[in-house]
Scaffold this active site. Structure first.
Site, PDB file in Angstrom:
ATOM      1  N   GLN A  78     -15.925  -1.824  20.147  1.00 44.68           N
ATOM      2  CA  GLN A  78     -15.910  -2.325  18.775  1.00 44.68           C
ATOM      3  C   GLN A  78     -14.707  -1.755  18.028  1.00 44.68           C
ATOM      4  O   GLN A  78     -14.781  -0.697  17.412  1.00 44.68           O
ATOM      5  CB  GLN A  78     -17.207  -1.966  18.053  1.00 44.68           C
ATOM      6  CG  GLN A  78     -17.295  -2.660  16.726  1.00 44.68           C
ATOM      7  CD  GLN A  78     -18.681  -2.651  16.139  1.00 44.68           C
ATOM      8  OE1 GLN A  78     -19.635  -2.173  16.730  1.00 44.68           O
ATOM      9  NE2 GLN A  78     -18.804  -3.184  14.956  1.00 44.68           N
ATOM     10  N   PHE A  79     -13.604  -2.499  18.057  1.00 46.07           N
ATOM     11  CA  PHE A  79     -12.374  -2.046  17.413  1.00 46.07           C
ATOM     12  C   PHE A  79     -12.533  -1.908  15.906  1.00 46.07           C
ATOM     13  O   PHE A  79     -11.802  -1.161  15.262  1.00 46.07           O
ATOM     14  CB  PHE A  79     -11.202  -2.969  17.753  1.00 46.07           C
ATOM     15  CG  PHE A  79     -11.239  -4.309  17.083  1.00 46.07           C
ATOM     16  CD1 PHE A  79     -10.574  -4.499  15.875  1.00 46.07           C
ATOM     17  CD2 PHE A  79     -11.931  -5.373  17.635  1.00 46.07           C
ATOM     18  CE1 PHE A  79     -10.597  -5.724  15.242  1.00 46.07           C
ATOM     19  CE2 PHE A  79     -11.960  -6.599  17.007  1.00 46.07           C
ATOM     20  CZ  PHE A  79     -11.299  -6.777  15.804  1.00 46.07           C
ATOM     21  N   THR A  80     -13.514  -2.588  15.314  1.00 46.54           N
ATOM     22  CA  THR A  80     -13.686  -2.533  13.866  1.00 46.54           C
ATOM     23  C   THR A  80     -14.129  -1.165  13.365  1.00 46.54           C
ATOM     24  O   THR A  80     -14.096  -0.909  12.156  1.00 46.54           O
ATOM     25  CB  THR A  80     -14.680  -3.609  13.375  1.00 46.54           C
ATOM     26  OG1 THR A  80     -15.943  -3.393  14.004  1.00 46.54           O
ATOM     27  CG2 THR A  80     -14.166  -5.008  13.697  1.00 46.54           C
TER      28      THR A  80
END
Length: 150
Positions: A78-80
């Site tokens: 999850q890059f967010t």
């Protein structure tokens, strides 16, 4: 490297209507990777995750870790987790590692976690549009950042 660790009574990951991961009691680990991350970050986080004593013992106290509790783990990229919201209302993901850096670290993280856990972990698919379902147990949610080891 950042993780959001959620103790779950169940969790699953679905991609294009296909369930690719499904567990009962255990952890859902959301993993965010930065350009500066290394094997040292992986080692520290995996040891912390496996050692985290947040499962109830016979007296109802949070004294058991994932291995003594015999729980399962799902890891989802999850890059967010590296969103910056300093300016305006549109998040910037400039600190999140690009796939050429992130994918090898993601795979190394999973491999190290399996070694620490002593058995396979389930995963989502890096970069895919995933539907993540979970029942947070407790709720117990812990965020960890390998750059801020407080």
């Amino acid at each position: 490297m950042r993780v959001v660790l959620q103790r779950v009574s169940e969790a699953s990951v679905t991609i294009d209507s296909n369930k690719v991961a499904n567990i009962g009691n255990g952890f859902l680990v959301l993993l965010g990777i930065e350009n500066e991350d290394s094997q040292e970050d992986i080692d520290w986080l995996c040891k912390k995750i496996v050692g985290m004593r947040v499962f109830s013992d016979a007296n109802g106290l949070m004294n058991e870790n994932i291995t003594s509790f015999n729980g399962d783990i799902i890891v989802v990229s999850q890059f967010t987790l590296h969103a910056s919201i300093k300016k305006g209302n549109r998040p910037s993901f400039i600190k999140a590692a690009k796939p050429d850096v992130a994918i090898p670290l993601y795979k190394a993280f999973i491999q190290k976690l399996e070694i620490e856990l002593g058995r396979p972990v389930q995963t989502g698919e890096f970069g895919a549009d995933m539907k993540v379902a979970l029942v947070n147990d407790g709720p117990v949610t812990i965020s960890m950042d390998s750059k801020h080891r407080e």
